[in-house]
Design a protein around this motif. Structure first.
Motif, PDB file in Angstrom:
ATOM      1  N   ILE A  41       0.822  -1.204   0.000  1.00 11.99           N
ATOM      2  CA  ILE A  41       0.000   0.000   0.000  1.00 11.99           C
ATOM      3  C   ILE A  41       0.860   1.260   0.000  1.00 11.99           C
ATOM      4  CG2 ILE A  41      -2.039  -0.941   1.131  1.00 11.99           C
ATOM      5  CD1 ILE A  41      -0.885   0.273   3.782  1.00 11.99           C
ATOM      6  N   ASN A  42       0.304   2.309  -0.590  1.00 12.50           N
ATOM      7  CA  ASN A  42       0.867   3.636  -0.355  1.00 12.50           C
ATOM      8  C   ASN A  42       0.452   4.094   1.034  1.00 12.50           C
ATOM      9  OD1 ASN A  42       2.124   3.896  -2.842  1.00 12.50           O
ATOM     10  ND2 ASN A  42       0.329   4.853  -3.790  1.00 12.50           N
ATOM     11  N   GLY A  43      -0.841   3.924   1.315  1.00 11.79           N
ATOM     12  CA  GLY A  43      -1.375   4.308   2.610  1.00 11.79           C
ATOM     13  C   GLY A  43      -2.719   3.658   2.837  1.00 11.79           C
ATOM     14  N   MET A  44      -3.049   3.523   4.104  1.00 12.19           N
ATOM     15  CA  MET A  44      -4.344   2.943   4.472  1.00 12.19           C
ATOM     16  C   MET A  44      -4.764   3.596   5.770  1.00 12.19           C
ATOM     17  SD  MET A  44      -5.212  -1.082   4.366  1.00 12.19           S
ATOM     18  CE  MET A  44      -6.872  -1.745   4.562  1.00 12.19           C
ATOM     19  N   GLY A  45      -6.030   3.945   5.857  1.00 12.77           N
ATOM     20  CA  GLY A  45      -6.429   4.635   7.069  1.00 12.77           C
ATOM     21  C   GLY A  45      -7.919   4.725   7.270  1.00 12.77           C
ATOM     22  N   TRP A  46      -8.276   5.525   8.228  1.00 10.01           N
ATOM     23  CA  TRP A  46      -9.664   5.694   8.630  1.00 10.01           C
ATOM     24  C   TRP A  46     -10.060   7.166   8.564  1.00 10.01           C
ATOM     25  CZ3 TRP A  46     -12.688   1.514   9.677  1.00 10.01           C
ATOM     26  CH2 TRP A  46     -12.038   0.295   9.879  1.00 10.01           C
ATOM     27  N   TYR A  47     -11.234   7.377   8.013  1.00  9.79           N
ATOM     28  CA  TYR A  47     -11.875   8.676   8.003  1.00  9.79           C
ATOM     29  C   TYR A  47     -13.200   8.532   8.744  1.00  9.79           C
ATOM     30  CZ  TYR A  47      -8.652  10.316   4.355  1.00  9.79           C
ATOM     31  OH  TYR A  47      -7.543  10.696   3.660  1.00  9.79           O
ATOM     32  N   ARG A  48     -13.779   9.663   9.131  1.00  9.87           N
ATOM     33  CA  ARG A  48     -15.096   9.600   9.744  1.00  9.87           C
ATOM     34  C   ARG A  48     -15.931  10.795   9.295  1.00  9.87           C
ATOM     35  NH1 ARG A  48     -13.448  10.780  16.101  1.00  9.87           N
ATOM     36  NH2 ARG A  48     -12.939  13.010  15.856  1.00  9.87           N
ATOM     37  N   GLN A  49     -17.230  10.594   9.328  1.00 10.81           N
ATOM     38  CA  GLN A  49     -18.145  11.661   8.946  1.00 10.81           C
ATOM     39  C   GLN A  49     -19.320  11.664   9.906  1.00 10.81           C
ATOM     40  OE1 GLN A  49     -19.463  11.586   4.833  1.00 10.81           O
ATOM     41  NE2 GLN A  49     -19.945  13.765   4.908  1.00 10.81           N
ATOM     42  N   ILE A  69      -1.841   4.967   8.149  1.00  7.93           N
ATOM     43  CA  ILE A  69      -0.555   4.277   8.233  1.00  7.93           C
ATOM     44  C   ILE A  69      -0.040   4.114   6.816  1.00  7.93           C
ATOM     45  CG2 ILE A  69      -1.665   1.988   8.244  1.00  7.93           C
ATOM     46  CD1 ILE A  69       0.631   1.127  10.186  1.00  7.93           C
ATOM     47  N   ILE A  70       1.236   4.444   6.604  1.00 12.39           N
ATOM     48  CA  ILE A  70       1.798   4.347   5.261  1.00 12.39           C
ATOM     49  C   ILE A  70       2.709   3.121   5.158  1.00 12.39           C
ATOM     50  CG2 ILE A  70       1.593   6.808   4.880  1.00 12.39           C
ATOM     51  CD1 ILE A  70       4.603   7.057   5.307  1.00 12.39           C
ATOM     52  N   ARG A  71       3.235   2.890   3.950  1.00 12.62           N
ATOM     53  CA  ARG A  71       3.956   1.658   3.687  1.00 12.62           C
ATOM     54  C   ARG A  71       5.089   1.418   4.681  1.00 12.62           C
ATOM     55  NH1 ARG A  71       6.308   0.759  -2.222  1.00 12.62           N
ATOM     56  NH2 ARG A  71       4.175   1.404  -2.661  1.00 12.62           N
ATOM     57  N   SER A  72       5.771   2.475   5.046  1.00 14.13           N
ATOM     58  CA  SER A  72       6.920   2.341   5.954  1.00 14.13           C
ATOM     59  C   SER A  72       6.493   1.991   7.378  1.00 14.13           C
ATOM     60  CB  SER A  72       7.715   3.644   5.989  1.00 14.13           C
ATOM     61  OG  SER A  72       6.931   4.675   6.576  1.00 14.13           O
ATOM     62  N   GLY A  73       5.198   2.155   7.648  1.00 10.13           N
ATOM     63  CA  GLY A  73       4.711   1.916   9.000  1.00 10.13           C
ATOM     64  C   GLY A  73       4.497   3.187   9.791  1.00 10.13           C
ATOM     65  N   THR A  74       4.914   4.306   9.224  1.00  7.84           N
ATOM     66  CA  THR A  74       4.680   5.585   9.884  1.00  7.84           C
ATOM     67  C   THR A  74       3.187   5.846  10.010  1.00  7.84           C
ATOM     68  OG1 THR A  74       6.735   6.478   8.987  1.00  7.84           O
ATOM     69  CG2 THR A  74       5.097   8.063   9.733  1.00  7.84           C
ATOM     70  N   ILE A  84      -3.717   3.154  15.281  1.00 10.65           N
ATOM     71  CA  ILE A  84      -3.880   2.419  14.029  1.00 10.65           C
ATOM     72  C   ILE A  84      -2.742   1.414  13.904  1.00 10.65           C
ATOM     73  CG2 ILE A  84      -2.615   4.135  12.645  1.00 10.65           C
ATOM     74  CD1 ILE A  84      -4.619   3.539  10.361  1.00 10.65           C
ATOM     75  N   SER A  85      -3.076   0.223  13.421  1.00 14.17           N
ATOM     76  CA  SER A  85      -2.066  -0.807  13.235  1.00 14.17           C
ATOM     77  C   SER A  85      -2.466  -1.675  12.052  1.00 14.17           C
ATOM     78  CB  SER A  85      -1.928  -1.663  14.497  1.00 14.17           C
ATOM     79  OG  SER A  85      -3.152  -2.332  14.793  1.00 14.17           O
ATOM     80  N   ARG A  86      -1.543  -2.518  11.614  1.00 20.93           N
ATOM     81  CA  ARG A  86      -1.871  -3.366  10.471  1.00 20.93           C
ATOM     82  C   ARG A  86      -1.294  -4.756  10.667  1.00 20.93           C
ATOM     83  NH1 ARG A  86       2.230  -0.458   6.214  1.00 20.93           N
ATOM     84  NH2 ARG A  86       4.099  -1.577   6.815  1.00 20.93           N
ATOM     85  N   ASP A  87      -1.938  -5.718  10.027  1.00 18.12           N
ATOM     86  CA  ASP A  87      -1.483  -7.104  10.005  1.00 18.12           C
ATOM     87  C   ASP A  87      -1.366  -7.490   8.541  1.00 18.12           C
ATOM     88  OD1 ASP A  87      -1.226  -9.865  10.006  1.00 18.12           O
ATOM     89  OD2 ASP A  87      -2.552 -10.146  11.722  1.00 18.12           O
ATOM     90  N   ASN A  88      -0.150  -7.455   8.008  1.00 18.88           N
ATOM     91  CA  ASN A  88       0.045  -7.732   6.580  1.00 18.88           C
ATOM     92  C   ASN A  88      -0.398  -9.153   6.218  1.00 18.88           C
ATOM     93  OD1 ASN A  88       1.069  -5.178   6.157  1.00 18.88           O
ATOM     94  ND2 ASN A  88       3.199  -5.823   6.303  1.00 18.88           N
ATOM     95  N   ALA A  89      -0.223 -10.080   7.115  1.00 11.41           N
ATOM     96  CA  ALA A  89      -0.585 -11.470   6.822  1.00 11.41           C
ATOM     97  C   ALA A  89      -2.093 -11.624   6.625  1.00 11.41           C
ATOM     98  CB  ALA A  89      -0.104 -12.389   7.942  1.00 11.41           C
ATOM     99  N   ARG A  90      -2.860 -10.778   7.324  1.00  9.77           N
ATOM    100  CA  ARG A  90      -4.320 -10.835   7.221  1.00  9.77           C
ATOM    101  C   ARG A  90      -4.889  -9.751   6.298  1.00  9.77           C
ATOM    102  NH1 ARG A  90      -6.482 -14.074  11.316  1.00  9.77           N
ATOM    103  NH2 ARG A  90      -4.987 -14.658  12.937  1.00  9.77           N
TER     104      ARG A  90
END
Length: 116
Positions: free
Chosen positions: A31-39, A51-56, A69-75
Motif C-alpha cells: 500500500i501507499n497508505g491505508m487509514g480511517w476517516y469519519r463523517q 498508516i503508510i507503507r513504511s509503518g509511519t 492504528i495498526s496493520r497485520d500484513n498477513a491478514r
C-alpha cells in the motif's frame, strides 16, 4: 476491483473502547497508505488516522493519545483501536486504502455511536 470490508462498529458508553477492522481483498504489503476517516451528521468527512507503507502513522489532533492504528500484513487488515471514546467521536467510520497506480478505494462505512 479491490474490496474493503469494515467491522467492529457499534454503541458504546463514553469512556469505553471499540476496535474497528478493515479487511482488504488485496495484499496491503504494497500500500501507499491505508487509514480511517469519519463523517458525523452535517459535517465533512475528516481524516482520523493513517498508516503508510513504511509503518509511519499519523493522527488527527482530536484522537491523539486515544486511538491507535495498526496493520497485520498477513491478514491484509488494518485496525483502529479506539479508547476513551467521547460523544464527539460519534460518526460513520470509513476505511480507505490506495496502492500505486490506483485512485484509491473506500469501504462501506461502519457506525460508531458514543452515548450514555
Amino acid at each position: 476491483q479491490v474490496q474493503l470490508v469494515e467491522s467492529g462498529g457499534g454503541l458504546v458508553q463514553p469512556g469505553g473502547s471499540l476496535r474497528l477492522s478493515c479487511a482488504a481483498s488485496r495484499t496491503i504489503f504494497t500500500i501507499n497508505g491505508m487509514g480511517w476517516y469519519r463523517q458525523a451528521p452535517g459535517k465533512q468527512r475528516e481524516l482520523v488516522a493513517v498508516i503508510i507503507r513504511s509503518g509511519t502513522t499519523n493522527y488527527a489532533d482530536s484522537v491523539k493519545g486515544r486511538f491507535t492504528i495498526s496493520r497485520d500484513n498477513a491478514r491484509n487488515t488494518v485496525y483502529l483501536q479506539m479508547n476513551s471514546l467521547k460523544p464527539e467521536d460519534t460518526a460513520v467510520y470509513y476505511c480507505y486504502a490506495d496502492w500505486a497506480g490506483t485512485a484509491g478505494y473506500w469501504g462501506q462505512g461502519t457506525q460508531v455511536t458514543v452515548s450514555a
